[in-house]
Design a protein around this motif. Structure first.
Motif, PDB file in Angstrom:
ATOM      1  N   LYS A   1      -6.311   4.994  -6.276  1.00  3.66           N
ATOM      2  CA  LYS A   1      -7.384   5.504  -5.913  1.00  3.66           C
ATOM      3  C   LYS A   1      -7.134   7.138  -5.520  1.00  3.66           C
ATOM      4  CE  LYS A   1     -10.832   3.368  -3.462  1.00  3.66           C
ATOM      5  NZ  LYS A   1     -11.659   2.074  -4.252  1.00  3.66           N
TER       6      LYS A   1
ATOM      7  N   VAL B   1       0.755   5.736  -0.112  1.00  7.65           N
ATOM      8  CA  VAL B   1       0.175   7.031  -0.327  1.00  7.65           C
ATOM      9  C   VAL B   1       1.101   8.082  -0.986  1.00  7.65           C
ATOM     10  CG1 VAL B   1      -1.013   8.844   0.920  1.00  7.65           C
ATOM     11  CG2 VAL B   1      -1.403   6.514   1.754  1.00  7.65           C
TER      12      VAL B   1
ATOM     13  N   THR C   1      -4.082   6.541  -3.418  1.00  9.23           N
ATOM     14  CA  THR C   1      -3.567   5.323  -2.683  1.00  9.23           C
ATOM     15  C   THR C   1      -3.519   4.314  -3.500  1.00  9.23           C
ATOM     16  OG1 THR C   1      -5.074   6.305  -0.788  1.00  9.23           O
ATOM     17  CG2 THR C   1      -4.118   4.126  -0.550  1.00  9.23           C
TER      18      THR C   1
ATOM     19  N   ARG D   1      -4.068  -0.777  -8.177  1.00  4.52           N
ATOM     20  CA  ARG D   1      -5.249  -0.019  -8.259  1.00  4.52           C
ATOM     21  C   ARG D   1      -4.868   1.476  -7.590  1.00  4.52           C
ATOM     22  NH1 ARG D   1      -5.211  -4.689  -6.966  1.00  4.52           N
ATOM     23  NH2 ARG D   1      -6.284  -4.416  -4.849  1.00  4.52           N
TER      24      ARG D   1
ATOM     25  N   SER E   1      -6.205  15.819   4.450  1.00  8.75           N
ATOM     26  CA  SER E   1      -7.331  17.009   5.018  1.00  8.75           C
ATOM     27  C   SER E   1      -6.499  18.181   4.909  1.00  8.75           C
ATOM     28  CB  SER E   1      -7.071  16.678   6.743  1.00  8.75           C
ATOM     29  OG  SER E   1      -5.836  16.395   7.224  1.00  8.75           O
TER      30      SER E   1
ATOM     31  N   ALA F   1      -1.024  -0.403   7.998  1.00 13.00           N
ATOM     32  CA  ALA F   1      -0.982   0.583   6.704  1.00 13.00           C
ATOM     33  C   ALA F   1      -2.100   0.730   5.721  1.00 13.00           C
ATOM     34  CB  ALA F   1       0.388   0.030   5.734  1.00 13.00           C
TER      35      ALA F   1
ATOM     36  N   ARG G   1       4.809   7.470   0.737  1.00 12.30           N
ATOM     37  CA  ARG G   1       4.804   6.746   1.990  1.00 12.30           C
ATOM     38  C   ARG G   1       4.211   5.415   1.858  1.00 12.30           C
ATOM     39  NH1 ARG G   1       3.363  10.525   7.068  1.00 12.30           N
ATOM     40  NH2 ARG G   1       3.834   8.605   8.191  1.00 12.30           N
ATOM     41  N   GLY G   2       5.068   4.163   1.791  1.00 12.69           N
ATOM     42  CA  GLY G   2       4.241   3.012   1.467  1.00 12.69           C
ATOM     43  C   GLY G   2       4.758   2.011   2.607  1.00 12.69           C
ATOM     44  N   SER G   3       4.101   0.885   2.481  1.00 13.71           N
ATOM     45  CA  SER G   3       4.383  -0.236   3.230  1.00 13.71           C
ATOM     46  C   SER G   3       3.947  -1.427   2.544  1.00 13.71           C
ATOM     47  CB  SER G   3       3.350  -0.119   4.639  1.00 13.71           C
ATOM     48  OG  SER G   3       3.265  -1.438   5.191  1.00 13.71           O
TER      49      SER G   3
ATOM     50  N   ALA H   1      -9.977  16.084  10.469  1.00 22.43           N
ATOM     51  CA  ALA H   1     -10.915  17.360  10.014  1.00 22.43           C
ATOM     52  C   ALA H   1     -11.534  17.223   8.591  1.00 22.43           C
ATOM     53  CB  ALA H   1     -10.299  18.613   9.780  1.00 22.43           C
TER      54      ALA H   1
ATOM     55  N   LEU I   1       7.242  14.678   6.321  1.00 25.58           N
ATOM     56  CA  LEU I   1       6.363  13.317   6.322  1.00 25.58           C
ATOM     57  C   LEU I   1       4.968  13.500   6.117  1.00 25.58           C
ATOM     58  CD1 LEU I   1       7.028  11.589   9.810  1.00 25.58           C
ATOM     59  CD2 LEU I   1       7.618  10.700   7.394  1.00 25.58           C
TER      60      LEU I   1
ATOM     61  N   VAL J   1       0.909  -1.000  -0.092  1.00 22.88           N
ATOM     62  CA  VAL J   1      -0.050  -0.036  -0.107  1.00 22.88           C
ATOM     63  C   VAL J   1       0.898   1.197  -0.086  1.00 22.88           C
ATOM     64  CG1 VAL J   1      -1.857   1.178   0.992  1.00 22.88           C
ATOM     65  CG2 VAL J   1      -1.624  -1.329   1.645  1.00 22.88           C
TER      66      VAL J   1
ATOM     67  N   LEU K   1       1.534   4.874   7.466  1.00 24.89           N
ATOM     68  CA  LEU K   1       1.570   5.891   6.081  1.00 24.89           C
ATOM     69  C   LEU K   1       0.963   7.183   6.575  1.00 24.89           C
ATOM     70  CD1 LEU K   1       0.318   3.627   3.536  1.00 24.89           C
ATOM     71  CD2 LEU K   1       2.371   3.507   4.444  1.00 24.89           C
TER      72      LEU K   1
ATOM     73  N   LEU L   1      -4.994  16.802  12.740  1.00 27.37           N
ATOM     74  CA  LEU L   1      -5.359  17.477  11.515  1.00 27.37           C
ATOM     75  C   LEU L   1      -6.120  16.435  10.589  1.00 27.37           C
ATOM     76  CD1 LEU L   1      -2.396  19.665  10.707  1.00 27.37           C
ATOM     77  CD2 LEU L   1      -4.202  20.174  12.128  1.00 27.37           C
TER      78      LEU L   1
ATOM     79  N   PHE M   1       4.371  -6.340   2.157  1.00 31.30           N
ATOM     80  CA  PHE M   1       4.379  -7.470   2.756  1.00 31.30           C
ATOM     81  C   PHE M   1       5.429  -8.048   1.891  1.00 31.30           C
ATOM     82  CE2 PHE M   1       0.422  -6.395   4.599  1.00 31.30           C
ATOM     83  CZ  PHE M   1       0.900  -6.459   6.070  1.00 31.30           C
TER      84      PHE M   1
ATOM     85  N   TYR N   1      -2.868   0.338  -4.324  1.00 29.33           N
ATOM     86  CA  TYR N   1      -2.957  -0.862  -3.873  1.00 29.33           C
ATOM     87  C   TYR N   1      -2.550  -1.677  -4.624  1.00 29.33           C
ATOM     88  CZ  TYR N   1      -5.981   0.919  -0.270  1.00 29.33           C
ATOM     89  OH  TYR N   1      -6.648   1.747   0.608  1.00 29.33           O
TER      90      TYR N   1
ATOM     91  N   ASP O   1      -1.451  -5.981  -5.396  1.00 26.31           N
ATOM     92  CA  ASP O   1      -1.280  -7.503  -4.919  1.00 26.31           C
ATOM     93  C   ASP O   1      -0.198  -8.112  -5.646  1.00 26.31           C
ATOM     94  OD1 ASP O   1      -3.818  -6.771  -3.651  1.00 26.31           O
ATOM     95  OD2 ASP O   1      -4.917  -7.337  -5.500  1.00 26.31           O
TER      96      ASP O   1
END
Lengths: 274, 477
Positions: A50, A23, A62, A48, A55, B298, A248-250, B133, A242, A21, B287, B130, A252, A64, A66
Motif C-alpha cells: 500500500k 514499512v 506498507t 499487498r 508525516s 506492528a 522496518r518490519g515485524s 501531524a 530509524l 508487516v 515500526l 511528528l 510472526f 502486508y 500472509d
C-alpha cells in the motif's frame, strides 16, 4: 547524470513465517536535483503493497504478507536523472519548519565527549555555512570508515567513542554535533554513484542535511567529505536512521532470519557493465 | 512538603477550626457516635477487602518492588452539588480546550502563528509526535479520557494542577472505594443522597462507542490494550475490561493486515474498531516508535493513519501534559473558547525564561520545582522540606538545563477529616475527576478519586509517596 539503481533485499527464514508487516522507505521523491524517470517496488511473493507517505513527506509502502513464506525478496529498480545543485536542496516537500530538526533522538543524543568535539570544531566560527563545512571536514578526517565496528542500532555517541563507523554513523555524528551547535540537521538515506567506478555495493548510502538561513537545506556527506552532487540520489529524510530506514518490519514465526542485500548503482556510461 | 504556615481551608470546618460546614453535619455526628475501635475495625475490614480483590500497585524505584496496598480512609470527602457544578463547567471548558489545542498543533498551528505558545516549546518537545501531524483522528477527539488533578485552596477556589491527558489511572479506586464504603457504612448512605459513581463504566463504554471510525458497521468492537501484568496499573486494566465487558488484550493478541486491526480469537480473526490503550506512545508500534517494543502492534500506526481504528487516547496527547505547556492553559482557554478560564492554574514559573529562572534560583527554599516531563511526584524538589544539600544539587540541575524545569509555590491544599493513628485529624487532599469526551458529548462522573496525604502536615498525596485515598461524595445541597 542518468543513474540506474537495482536494489534487492532478500530475507530467508529457518521456518516459514506466518505473517509479516513492513514499512518501506525505498522510493525517492523528485526535487530540482533529481527527476525520477521510472521507479518500481515489487516483491516476489503474494503480498499487498500500500503506497502512502509519512508525516515528513517521505514516500512509503506498507507491505502486508500472509504466510507461509520462507523466502522473501523486495526488489527496487529505477532510473533517475540528477543534476548538481552544489548540495543545496531545492524543490523538495517540506512538512515541518526547520527548527523541528533541532530535537535529539536516542540515536543522535551527544554525550559529553561528542559535545566537546563539537565545541572544538566550532571554535569561534560564527558563519553557519563555514561552521558546517568545518564540521564536515572534521568528521570525515577524524572518523575511520569501518563496517564491523558498529551496527544499525549504534548511536552517534557509540560510534564517536570508537572513532569508527559506516556512513550511517558518520551522518549521526554530524547531525548530533550540528544540533548541539544550534543548527537544524537531519538524516538522509539514498544512493551514491561511486567515483572509483564500482557498481556493486554492499549497502545503501546515508548523509546529512543541515539548515542554513538564506540557502535552505544543504547536504553534507561526511563519509565522502563533500556535499552531495549529481552522484547522489536522495530517497528519504528524517530525524535519524530509524525515521528514514529503508525497511522496518515485524513478523510472526520464521525462526532465524538471514538478510542479503544486492545493490548496484550505475551511471549511464557504465550501464553495459551492470 | 509542609504547609505554608497559613491555616488551610478545611472542608469540614471551613476557614476556622471551630467553624462547621453544614455539608459535613451528619458525618460529624457519625464520627462522634462511632467509637474509635469501631472505626479501626472498619478500616481493617476495608483493608481485608482490598487485599482479597487484589487491588495493589507497584512502586517504581523501590528496592523490594513489592506490591502495596494504597491505604483507604473511611471518612468520606464531601463536595456540594453547587461546588460540583462549578467544577463540572470548568472541567468541560478545560478538556474542550485540550482537544482544540491538540487538533490545532497537529494541523493548522494557529496558536503558534498567533504567538500564544512559543514554537520551540512544541517542536523541540519529544511528546509532540511528528507522526501525528496531518493525521485526522476519528471524530476530531484526541483526549477521550483525562484525569484532571484539582487542588482546593478555599470555599470556591479550585486550581488545576495537572491535566493528565495520556493514560490516567486511578478510576478503579474511585469505583472500589465506593463499593467498600457502602459495605462498611451503609447507615451513612441511608442518610445522604450521594450521587452514584458506578455509572462511570457505562459512560466510558458510551464514549468509546461514539468515537468508532465511521466505517465500522454495526456494534463496534472495543478492546483494552494493556502492557501486561507487570505494569503497575494492571489491576485497573483487568478491572475495567471486566466492568466494560470488553476483551483485555496485549499487543501480541492483535495484528494488522491491510491497514485494519484484528484480534486473534478462537473463532478466527475479529476486526477491532476502538482500542482503549493503556500503553504509552513509545511502545505502541515498533515500526514507527521504539523499534525494540514487544508490547505494541506492528502496523498499528498505518491502520490509524488510514482512519480504520480509533486509539483512545490519541497518540501525541503527552505534549499537553508537559508542565511548561500546562502553564499556557489559561491563555489557550481564552484563545480557543473566547471565555475566561473557570478553573485557575497554579502559578507557574517557566525556568526556560531568564527572569523566571533568576526568581526561582533566589527562592528555591519556598518553591516546588518539577521536571517539565515528570509525573507521579518523581524527580521534584520540595523546597520547604528539602535539605540544603538537596537544594544545591537541584540548583546545579536547574542551571544546567533550565528549560527542563518549572517551579510553583507550595499551595495550602484544603484538608479533610481523616482517621489516623491519633484519631480523627485534618489531612491535605486533592481530587482527580475523570472527564470523558466522546463524539457526542462530554461526560463527567460526579466525584472522582480523592487522594490524601496521611502524614501530618504533608502535602504529597501521590500513592507512590505514601498517600491514601477516600471515597468522594457529591451531595445535593
Amino acid at each position: 547524470m542518468r543513474i540506474r539503481i537495482h536494489h534487492t533485499t532478500q530475507y530467508s527464514y529457518d521456518r516459514p513465517i506466518t505473517s509479516a508487516v513492513q514499512v518501506l522507505r525505498l522510493t525517492p521523491r523528485p526535487n530540482d536535483a533529481q527527476h525520477i524517470a521510472r521507479w518500481r517496488v515489487e516483491t516476489d511473493i503474494d503480498g499487498r503493497l500500500k503506497a502512502g507517505e509519512d508525516s515528513l513527506g517521505n514516500l512509503i509502502h506498507t507491505l502486508y504478507i500472509d504466510g507461509p513464506v520462507q523466502r522473501l525478496r523486495l526488489m527496487v529498480s529505477g532510473e533517475v536523472e540528477t543534476a548538481d545543485t552544489g548540495g543545496v536542496l531545492v524543490g523538495a516537500v517540506e512538512r515541518f519548519a526547520p527548527h523541528v530538526f533541532l530535537r535529539d533522538t536516542p540515536l543522535t543524543l551527544p554525550d559529553e565527549s561528542l559535545r566537546d568535539y563539537a565545541r572544538q570544531v566550532a571554535g569561534a566560527t560564527t558563519d553557519r555555512l563555514q561552521l558546517l563545512h568545518d564540521l564536515l571536514g572534521a568528521v570525515h578526517r577524524d572518523m575511520t570508515f569501518c563496517t564491523d565496528a558498529t551496527e544499525a542500532g549504534s548511536s552517534a555517541a557509540d560510534a564517536f567513542a570508537q572513532r569508527r563507523g559506516v556512513c550511517q554513523d558518520l551522518a549521526h555524528i554530524f547531525i548530533a554535533a550540528a544540533r548541539f551547535l544550534g543548527v537544524p540537521a537531519r538524516y538522509v538515506s539514498g544512493h551514491l554513484v561511486r567515483d572509483d567506478g564500482a557498481i556493486e555495493q554492499e549497502a545503501a548510502h546515508a548523509w546529512a542535511e543541515a539548515h542554513v538561513e538564506g540557502l535552505g537545506w544543504v547536504g553534507f556527506d561526511p563519509a565522502n567529505g563533500d556535499c552531495p552532487s549529481e552522484r547522489h540520489v536522495r530517497v528519504a529524510a528524517a530525524l535519524d536512521y530509524l525515521g528514514a530506514a529503508p525497511v522496518r518490519g515485524s513478523r510472526f514465526g520464521g525462526g532465524r532470519e538471514e538478510m542479503e542485500v544486492f545493490l548496484s548503482v550505475a551511471a549511464e556510461h557504465n550501464w553495459r557493465n551492470q | 512538603m509542609t504547609g505554608t504556615g497559613a491555616t488551610p481551608f478545611d472542608e469540614m470546618h471551613g476557614d476556622t477550626p471551630d467553624g462547621m460546614r453544614g455539608l459535613y453535619g451528619k458525618v460529624k455526628l457519625w464520627l462522634e457516635q462511632t467509637p474509635p475501635e469501631t472505626l479501626a475495625a472498619r478500616r481493617a475490614q476495608a483493608e481485608l477487602f482490598f487485599r482479597r480483590i487484589g487491588i495493589t500497585f507497584a512502586v517504581y524505584g523501590e528496592a523490594d518492588a513489592a506490591e502495596r496496598l494504597i491505604p483507604f480512609d473511611i471518612i468520606p470527602r464531601i463536595i456540594s452539588r453547587s461546588e460540583w457544578g462549578l467544577l463540572e463547567r470548568g472541567l468541560k471548558q478545560r478538556v474542550q480546550t485540550l482537544n482544540a489545542f491538540l487538533t490545532d498543533i497537529y494541523s493548522g498551528q494557529e496558536c503558534l502563528k498567533a504567538g500564544v505558545v512559543p514554537h520551540d516549546l512544541i517542536f523541540s518537545n519529544p511528546q509532540y509526535r511528528l507522526e501525528m501531524a496531518g493525521l485526522a483522528v476519528p471524530h476530531g477527539v484526541f483526549v477521550h479520557i483525562s484525569g484532571v488533578d484539582i487542588v482546593r485552596t478555599g470555599e470556591r477556589e479550585f486550581h488545576v494542577l495537572e491535566d493528565n491527558a495520556r493514560t490516567p489511572s486511578g478510576v478503579s479506586y474511585m469505583l472500589e472505594n465506593r463499593e467498600v464504603m457502602m459495605r462498611l457504612a451503609p447507615e451513612l448512605f441511608a442518610s445522604h443522597h450521594v450521587a452514584p459513581v458506578e455509572t462511570y463504566t457505562d459512560a466510558l463504554l458510551a464514549t468509546l462507542r461514539s468515537v468508532a471510525p465511521r466505517g465500522a458497521d454495526g456494534e463496534p468492537t472495543i478492546v483494552l490494550l494493556t502492557p501486561g501484568r507487570y505494569n503497575s496499573a494492571f489491576y485497573e486494566h483487568s478491572f475495567l475490561a471486566d466492568k466494560l465487558g470488553i476483551e483485555l488484550v496485549e499487543g501480541s493478541d492483535l495484528f494488522v493486515r491491510d491497514d485494519r486491526v484484528y484480534m486473534r480469537t478462537t473463532d478466527g480473526p475479529q476486526r477491532v474498531d476502538v482500542i482503549y490503550r493503556r500503553l504509552d506512545d513509545d511502545f505502541i508500534d515498533p515500526l514507527v516508535f521504539n523499534p525494540g517494543s514487544m508490547l505494541g502492534v506492528a502496523g498499528l500506526m498505518s491502520a490509524y493513519a488510514a482512519g480504520n481504528v480509533t486509539l483512545a487516547n490519541a497518540v501525541g496527547t503527552g505534549i499537553s501534559d508537559d508542565k511548561a505547556v500546562y502553564s499556557y492553559m489559561p491563555d489557550l482557554v481564552r484563545f480557543y473558547t473566547g471565555d475566561e478560564p473557570i478553573l485557575q492554574n497554579v502559578e507557574t514559573w517557566r525556568c526556560r525564561e531568564a527572569p523566571s529562572l533568576s526568581y526561582v534560583l533566589d527562592h528555591l527554599p519556598d518553591l516546588v520545582v518539577k521536571e517539565v516531563g515528570g509525573s507521579g511526584g518523581y524527580g521534584m524538589l520540595i523546597g520547604p522540606t528539602a535539605s540544603r544539600a538537596e537544594i544545591e544539587a537541584f540548583r546545579a540541575k536547574l542551571i544546567h538545563a533550565p528549560d527542563q524545569f518549572i517551579a510553583q509555590p507550595t499551595l495550602a491544599l484544603s484538608t479533610c477529616p481523616t482517621f489516623v493513628a491519633q484519631g480523627v485529624a485534618p489531612r491535605h487532599v486533592d481530587l482527580r475527576p475523570f472527564v470523558l469526551t466522546g463524539a457526542d458529548q462530554v461526560r463527567i462522573t460526579p466525584g472522582g478519586l480523592s487522594r490524601v496525604a496521611l502524614r501530618e502536615g504533608s502535602l504529597v498525596v501521590n500513592s507512590s509517596q505514601g498517600g491514601g485515598t477516600k471515597d468522594t461524595w457529591v451531595l445535593d445541597d
